[in-house]
Design an enzyme around this catalytic site. Structure first.
Site, PDB file in Angstrom:
ATOM      1  N   ARG A  62       0.792  -1.224   0.000  1.00 45.07           N
ATOM      2  CA  ARG A  62       0.000   0.000   0.000  1.00 45.07           C
ATOM      3  C   ARG A  62       0.830   1.282   0.000  1.00 45.07           C
ATOM      4  O   ARG A  62       0.531   2.223  -0.745  1.00 45.07           O
ATOM      5  CB  ARG A  62      -0.943   0.028   1.226  1.00 45.07           C
ATOM      6  CG  ARG A  62      -2.217  -0.743   1.015  1.00 45.07           C
ATOM      7  CD  ARG A  62      -2.705  -1.288   2.328  1.00 45.07           C
ATOM      8  NE  ARG A  62      -1.802  -2.359   2.733  1.00 45.07           N
ATOM      9  CZ  ARG A  62      -2.001  -3.643   2.430  1.00 45.07           C
ATOM     10  NH1 ARG A  62      -3.069  -4.005   1.798  1.00 45.07           N
ATOM     11  NH2 ARG A  62      -1.109  -4.561   2.788  1.00 45.07           N
ATOM     12  N   THR A  63       1.838   1.342   0.843  1.00 50.68           N
ATOM     13  CA  THR A  63       2.554   2.614   0.978  1.00 50.68           C
ATOM     14  C   THR A  63       3.216   3.002  -0.350  1.00 50.68           C
ATOM     15  O   THR A  63       3.064   4.126  -0.830  1.00 50.68           O
ATOM     16  CB  THR A  63       3.591   2.532   2.114  1.00 50.68           C
ATOM     17  OG1 THR A  63       2.911   2.138   3.300  1.00 50.68           O
ATOM     18  CG2 THR A  63       4.261   3.876   2.343  1.00 50.68           C
ATOM     19  N   LYS A 109      26.213  -4.886  -3.400  1.00 50.25           N
ATOM     20  CA  LYS A 109      27.647  -4.557  -3.447  1.00 50.25           C
ATOM     21  C   LYS A 109      28.152  -3.852  -2.194  1.00 50.25           C
ATOM     22  O   LYS A 109      29.326  -3.483  -2.129  1.00 50.25           O
ATOM     23  CB  LYS A 109      27.919  -3.693  -4.680  1.00 50.25           C
ATOM     24  CG  LYS A 109      27.538  -4.390  -5.989  1.00 50.25           C
ATOM     25  CD  LYS A 109      27.811  -3.507  -7.180  1.00 50.25           C
ATOM     26  CE  LYS A 109      27.390  -4.194  -8.476  1.00 50.25           C
ATOM     27  NZ  LYS A 109      27.482  -3.286  -9.625  1.00 50.25           N
ATOM     28  N   ARG A 147      11.662   3.709   2.539  1.00 50.74           N
ATOM     29  CA  ARG A 147      11.315   2.731   3.582  1.00 50.74           C
ATOM     30  C   ARG A 147      12.542   1.861   3.804  1.00 50.74           C
ATOM     31  O   ARG A 147      13.148   1.370   2.838  1.00 50.74           O
ATOM     32  CB  ARG A 147      10.127   1.871   3.162  1.00 50.74           C
ATOM     33  CG  ARG A 147       9.948   0.672   4.097  1.00 50.74           C
ATOM     34  CD  ARG A 147       8.665  -0.062   3.864  1.00 50.74           C
ATOM     35  NE  ARG A 147       7.528   0.723   4.294  1.00 50.74           N
ATOM     36  CZ  ARG A 147       6.294   0.217   4.409  1.00 50.74           C
ATOM     37  NH1 ARG A 147       6.067  -1.049   4.102  1.00 50.74           N
ATOM     38  NH2 ARG A 147       5.296   0.968   4.815  1.00 50.74           N
ATOM     39  N   HIS A 158       6.161   5.793  11.240  1.00 49.49           N
ATOM     40  CA  HIS A 158       5.541   5.722   9.911  1.00 49.49           C
ATOM     41  C   HIS A 158       4.585   6.915   9.817  1.00 49.49           C
ATOM     42  O   HIS A 158       3.367   6.765   9.874  1.00 49.49           O
ATOM     43  CB  HIS A 158       4.796   4.391   9.802  1.00 49.49           C
ATOM     44  CG  HIS A 158       4.379   4.001   8.416  1.00 49.49           C
ATOM     45  ND1 HIS A 158       4.389   4.867   7.348  1.00 49.49           N
ATOM     46  CD2 HIS A 158       3.936   2.813   7.936  1.00 49.49           C
ATOM     47  CE1 HIS A 158       3.957   4.220   6.272  1.00 49.49           C
ATOM     48  NE2 HIS A 158       3.684   2.973   6.599  1.00 49.49           N
TER      49      HIS A 158
HETATM   50  C1  NCD Z   1       2.434  -1.113   8.086  1.00 49.95           C
HETATM   51  C2  NCD Z   1       3.944  -0.978   8.089  1.00 49.95           C
HETATM   52  O1  NCD Z   1       4.615  -1.263   7.092  1.00 49.95           O
HETATM   53  O2  NCD Z   1       4.426  -0.545   9.123  1.00 49.95           O
HETATM   54  N1  NCD Z   1       1.901  -1.267   6.810  1.00 49.95           N
HETATM   55  C3  NCD Z   1       1.612  -0.155   6.064  1.00 49.95           C
HETATM   56  O3  NCD Z   1       2.472   0.631   5.727  1.00 49.95           O
HETATM   57  N2  NCD Z   1       0.332   0.051   5.740  1.00 49.95           N
HETATM   58  C4  NCD Z   1       1.908  -2.082   9.071  1.00 49.95           C
HETATM   59  C5  NCD Z   1       2.386  -3.515   9.058  1.00 49.95           C
HETATM   60  O4  NCD Z   1       3.244  -3.911   8.262  1.00 49.95           O
HETATM   61  O5  NCD Z   1       1.871  -4.279   9.865  1.00 49.95           O
END
Ligand code: NCD
Length: 305
Positions: A54-55, A84, A105, A133
């Site tokens: 999703r993100t 590398k 991320r 997040h």
């Molecule tokens: C979350 C994350 O990656 O922290 N997911 C997200 O970004 N919607 C929650 C999770 O992974 O449980």
């Protein structure tokens, strides 16, 4: 050169800043459908050193709807950092020459802040280890406000893995800026960090800690925010199996809620919400997914506009 606008921690924003993004997100509802040229010519780099559905896709969808372009990676084993031994700093000093904004991320706490230190373009934290997040917290706020009309005055239960769940860290910190009542429901080994609870209490918020899901899902609760047990953050697998499957929301639990209460979840779900809850009127986690697009449109406008 003017100061670069980053979004690393939700604490980079005060309440006015959060509300401004939510207001812009709300205006983005029609732009998302009609599409726009607001960020035409701008390039967003997505650097995903960790799994995401999703993100990443909602950031990409947001940028495309605003007329911008995207490049990046989501499979670290195809990169020099992954194969590398290139450092994060060198990766950032490279990517900043290709793009106008970096969305990152990474599995390590502090990674987004390090990236921002080395970048001369805006950096947006799309999940840094178990730490934070912030863009998820903003879309969670947007979802609550859209569905309930307000954030102030609500009783909100944060449930599940409050220790390793980065979404609840950002959400919890920002909730301190609102007039809410909070229930923290987690297994004893996965409680919320004391520093975040301290901050909530200092802000005058009523915080109630419980260790079972029943006490977090009652007729007094307006918002239930359930989270996944973060298996990948445990040092020992047996520790995970001690808590796995213990904190589930069943159809019976959800029936105790008021008709207009809402159940949210950042997703992905494993087994912590039973699928038969999905058709109940309180289940809003898939509506929440779409809110990620308009909220991230607002965030991109803020840092690039
Ligand atoms: C979350 C994350 O990656 O922290 N997911 C997200 O970004 N919607 C929650 C999770 O992974 O449980």
């Amino acid at each position: 050169m003017g100061k670069v606008k980053n979004l690393i921690s939700i604490q980079d924003l005060d309440r006015k800043g959060i509300d401004a993004i939510l207001d812009t997100a709300s205006k983005m509802e029609t732009v998302a459908i009609d599409r726009s040229d607001l960020l035409r010519g701008k390039i967003m780099a997505v650097l995903f050193f960790e799994a995401s559905t999703r993100t990443r896709l909602s950031f990409e969808s947001a940028m495309l709807r605003l007329g911008g372009g995207i490049l990046g990676f989501s499979e670290v084993t195809t990169t020099s950092a992954g194969v590398k031994g290139e450092t994060l700093a060198d990766t950032i000093r490279t990517v900043e020459r290709y793009a106008d904004v970096i969305v990152i991320r990474h599995p390590l706490d502090g990674s987004a802040r390090v990236a921002a230190e080395f970048a001369s373009i805006p950096v947006i934290n799309a999940g840094s280890g178990a730490e934070e997040h912030p863009t998820q917290a903003l879309l969670d706020f947007y979802s609550i406000r859209k569905l309930k009309g307000t954030i102030d005055g609500l009783t909100i239960s944060l449930c599940g893995d409050l220790k390793y769940g980065r979404t609840v860290h950002s959400l919890g910190m920002a909730l301190s800026q609102y007039d809410v009542s909070i229930i923290l429901a987690a297994p004893p080994s996965l409680k919320m960090k004391p520093a975040i609870i301290e901050e909530m209490k200092k802000a005058g918020i009523q915080v109630n800690q419980v260790d079972n899901i029943e006490d977090a899902i009652t007729e007094d609760v307006d918002v239930v925010y359930q989270t996944r047990i973060q298996k990948e953050r445990f040092y020992r697998e047996d520790e995970y199996f001690k808590v796995a499957g213990k904190f589930k929301i069943s159809n019976k639990d959800a029936e105790r809620l008021k008709d207009d209460a809402i159940i949210l979840h950042p997703l992905p779900r494993v087994d912590e919400i039973s699928p038969d809850v999905d058709s109940m009127p309180q289940a809003k986690y898939f509506d929440q997914v779409y809110n990620g697009v308009v909220t991230r449109m607002a965030i991109l406008k803020m840092v690039l506009g």
